[in-house]
Design a protein around this motif. Structure first.
Motif, short mmCIF file in Angstrom:
data_model
loop_
_atom_site.label_atom_id
_atom_site.label_comp_id
_atom_site.label_asym_id
_atom_site.label_seq_id
_atom_site.Cartn_x
_atom_site.Cartn_y
_atom_site.Cartn_z
N GLN A 45 7.71 -2.00 1.75
CA GLN A 45 7.55 -0.62 1.30
C GLN A 45 7.74 0.35 2.47
O GLN A 45 8.38 1.40 2.32
N ALA A 53 11.44 0.58 3.23
CA ALA A 53 12.10 1.42 2.23
C ALA A 53 11.84 2.91 2.50
O ALA A 53 12.74 3.74 2.36
N ARG A 81 13.97 3.97 5.44
CA ARG A 81 15.37 4.09 5.04
C ARG A 81 15.59 5.39 4.27
O ARG A 81 16.57 6.11 4.50
N GLY A 82 14.69 5.72 3.36
CA GLY A 82 14.80 6.97 2.61
C GLY A 82 14.73 8.18 3.53
O GLY A 82 15.49 9.14 3.36
#
Length: 91
Positions: free
Chosen positions: A40, A43, A46-47
């Motif tokens: 998580q 992620a 990365r976002g």
């Protein structure tokens, strides 16, 4: 004036948040946190990086490619450079 200069404070805020997220990821791995928590965090990083890339890219396109005072030769060379960067980013 370049958009990375005029928007410097906002960009640095984003970068510092990304640094905080990567530090949290490092701590999660060091502390052997659950894999889902690590995934998580990855992620989220990365976002955040994608958002930063989109913001800088948009400013660049508007100021360096779409600006009415940019000559055609410069526009083509810059478009080529942006294309290379996008291809590298998407690998």
């Amino acid at each position: 004036m370049a958009h990375t200069i005029t928007g410097k404070k906002k960009l640095l805020g984003r970068i510092r948040r990304i640094q905080g997220q990567t530090s949290a990821l490092e701590r999660a791995v060091e502390n052997e946190d659950d894999c889902i928590d690590v995934l998580q965090q990855i992620a989220a990083i990365r976002g955040a990086v994608n958002g930063l890339m989109a913001e800088v890219m948009e400013g660049h396109l508007r100021e360096h490619l779409a600006a009415p005072d940019v000559n055609e030769q410069t526009r083509l060379a810059d478009a080529e450079a942006v294309t290379r960067i996008i291809k590298s980013y998407l690998r």
